[in-house]
Write a protein that holds these residues in place. Structure first.
Motif, PDB file in Angstrom:
ATOM      1  N   VAL A 110      -1.469  11.120   6.531  1.00  0.00           N
ATOM      2  CA  VAL A 110      -1.184  10.830   5.129  1.00  0.00           C
ATOM      3  C   VAL A 110      -0.415  12.013   4.551  1.00  0.00           C
ATOM      4  O   VAL A 110      -0.851  13.161   4.656  1.00  0.00           O
ATOM      5  CB  VAL A 110      -2.491  10.603   4.335  1.00  0.00           C
ATOM      6  CG1 VAL A 110      -2.184  10.289   2.878  1.00  0.00           C
ATOM      7  CG2 VAL A 110      -3.302   9.469   4.962  1.00  0.00           C
ATOM      8  N   THR A 166      -1.435   7.599  -3.271  1.00  0.00           N
ATOM      9  CA  THR A 166      -1.921   7.538  -1.881  1.00  0.00           C
ATOM     10  C   THR A 166      -3.451   7.615  -1.841  1.00  0.00           C
ATOM     11  O   THR A 166      -4.079   7.023  -0.963  1.00  0.00           O
ATOM     12  CB  THR A 166      -1.335   8.644  -0.979  1.00  0.00           C
ATOM     13  OG1 THR A 166      -1.343   9.871  -1.685  1.00  0.00           O
ATOM     14  CG2 THR A 166       0.062   8.328  -0.514  1.00  0.00           C
ATOM     15  N   GLY A 213       3.387   9.265   0.212  1.00  0.00           N
ATOM     16  CA  GLY A 213       3.378   8.937  -1.224  1.00  0.00           C
ATOM     17  C   GLY A 213       4.780   8.983  -1.794  1.00  0.00           C
ATOM     18  O   GLY A 213       5.478   7.966  -1.837  1.00  0.00           O
ATOM     19  N   GLU A 241       5.726   3.748   3.006  1.00  0.00           N
ATOM     20  CA  GLU A 241       5.796   4.446   1.712  1.00  0.00           C
ATOM     21  C   GLU A 241       6.123   3.445   0.623  1.00  0.00           C
ATOM     22  O   GLU A 241       6.850   2.491   0.858  1.00  0.00           O
ATOM     23  CB  GLU A 241       6.856   5.560   1.744  1.00  0.00           C
ATOM     24  CG  GLU A 241       8.128   5.196   2.485  1.00  0.00           C
ATOM     25  CD  GLU A 241       9.204   6.286   2.486  1.00  0.00           C
ATOM     26  OE1 GLU A 241       9.307   7.049   1.524  1.00  0.00           O
ATOM     27  OE2 GLU A 241       9.980   6.327   3.453  1.00  0.00           O
ATOM     28  N   ALA A 297       1.731   1.501  -3.243  1.00  0.00           N
ATOM     29  CA  ALA A 297       1.157   2.298  -2.148  1.00  0.00           C
ATOM     30  C   ALA A 297       0.096   1.487  -1.404  1.00  0.00           C
ATOM     31  O   ALA A 297       0.026   1.510  -0.169  1.00  0.00           O
ATOM     32  CB  ALA A 297       0.560   3.593  -2.701  1.00  0.00           C
TER      33      ALA A 297
END
Ligand code: NAD
Ligand code: IPM
Ligand code: MN
Length: 368
Positions: free
Chosen positions: A7, A18, A72, A276, A296
């Motif tokens: 991540v 995120t 993100g 993304e 997201a």
């Protein structure tokens, strides 16, 4: 099923959205009995501050060993003065190149609950469902030579738009394959009336089309496409286009979904898939806890579908998003003027709760 996910929250609203996508994924793991492992790393502006590089070696190394990467957003005004190779954006572009995904899938559809909030009239957007297949590793973004020169006190700048037949063929195949699973229509968007790259694009796409006799192919110039996308979005199924045109047209198409914050994306075809949301770091609302996390969260659903082949889990997340919208929950970007809106985190919580209900009814259905 075991999933090792890297991540990369990044900058601005990236960490806010995120966090909600990860929350939903944790719930999926819980409900369906999967083992999801999350490893967080820095990219973009935060990485520049921490290490001096927008894509630190440790981040890239971790991504290379992941099953998939969820990012993100990157970018912040404080880095705008830096030259291209040093910007946060350079980290994202290098990551895309290193992971090798050349086909960026950007689905855009209208949500029944939101047709009234789109700036477009309901009868225009209602039922629209487009898949953008954006070429992601070529064109002006990566073409060489590029640069800024100055002589006699005057500067000039140049970029190169370059496409090879094989680069066009591979992304075209992704679009035709996707269309076979949809409504079997591909619209290729170019500027073949002016640009040589587009002439090669059009010729190559037409050749690939001959391998897909069931697909109806048409071509549009990008300027006209920009107009048709918002006046007649329902005429489109799959839109295939090069890197920069795809970047611009997909943000434009966000008005069909109601907000840029709604759109998800997945980049496939390389060694590691990268997911993304389509939006950026949204510096104007960063830190306020009001960003829309649904793009997201929908990107996490795409990850489960495309990389992990967990179709039930992916469609349950999508159903949960719809349920939450149907129940009237809105972040600020999709709320009407007079509507109350919920925070980023409450939206994530609502989707998580709805997911549990959706999964319950799936189990009940299978038990019958
Ligand atoms: P942006 O997408 O960040 O924002 C455009 C507009 O949409 C803003 O008004 C913003 O508030 C709104 N918006 C975006 N995401 C939202 C969300 N989740 N919820 C509610 N509203 C949202 O584009 P920008 O302002 O042109 O760019 C800001 C920075 O982001 C730049 O540095 C740019 O390079 C970067 N960027 C990064 C990515 C990425 O990381 N993939 C994508 C686009 C832009
Ligand atoms: C996107 C973004 C990126 C792009 C930038 C931040 C490099 O706008 O993902 O749409 O142009 O591809
Ligand atoms: Mn963009």
């Amino acid at each position: 099923m075991q999933l090792n996910l890297v991540v990369l929250p990044g900058d601005g609203v990236g960490p806010e959205v995120t966090a909600q996508a990860v929350r939903v994924l944790r719930e999926v793991a819980d409900i369906y009995g999967h083992r999801f492992h999350f490893e967080e790393h820095s990219v973009g502006g935060v990485a520049i501050k921490e290490t001096g590089s927008p894509l630190p070696a440790a981040t890239l190394e971790a991504c290379r060993h992941a099953d998939a990467v969820l990012l993100g957003a990157i970018g912040a005004p404080e880095f705008d003065h830096l030259s291209s190779p040093h910007k946060p954006e350079a980290g994202l572009l290098q990551l895309r190149r290193e992971l090798g995904g050349f086909a960026n899938l950007r689905p855009v559809s209208s949500y029944a609950a939101l047709t009234g909030t789109s700036p477009l009239r309901s009868e225009i957007v209602d039922g629209a469902n487009i898949l953008f297949v954006r070429e992601l590793l070529g064109g002006l973004y990566f073409g060489e030579p590029r640069g800024i020169t100055s002589s006699n006190g005057s500067s000039s700048a140049f970029n190169t738009m370059r496409y090879s037949v094989s680069e066009i063929e591979r992304v075209a195949r992704v679009a035709f394959e996707a269309a076979m699973r949809r409504r079997r229509r591909v619209t290729s968007v170019d500027k073949a009336n002016v640009l040589e790259t587009s002439q090669l694009w059009r010729q190559t796409v037409s050749q690939i089309a001959s391998e897909y006799p069931l697909i109806e192919l048409d071509h549009l110039y990008v300027d006209a496409a920009a107009m048709h996308i918002i006046t007649k979005p329902k005429r489109f199924d799959v839109i295939l286009t090069e890197n920069l045109f795809g970047d611009i047209l997909s943000d434009e198409a966000a008005v069909i979904a109601g907000s840029l914050g709604m759109l998800a994306s997945g980049t496939v075809g390389g060694t590691i898939d990268l997911y993304e949301p389509v939006h950026g770091s949204a510096p104007d609302i960063a830190g306020l806890g009001i960003a829309n996390p649904l793009g997201a969260i929908a990107s996490a659903a795409m990850l489960l579908r495309h990389t992990m082949h967990l179709e039930d889990e992916a469609s349950d997340i999508e159903a949960a998003i719809e349920n939450v919208l149907d129940a009237g929950y809105r972040t600020r970007d999709i709320a009407g003027e007079a509507d109350r809106f919920v925070s980023t985190s409450e939206m994530g919580q609502r989707v998580t709760e709805s997911l549990a209900e959706v999964a319950d009814s799936r189990h009940a259905y299978h038990a019958v």
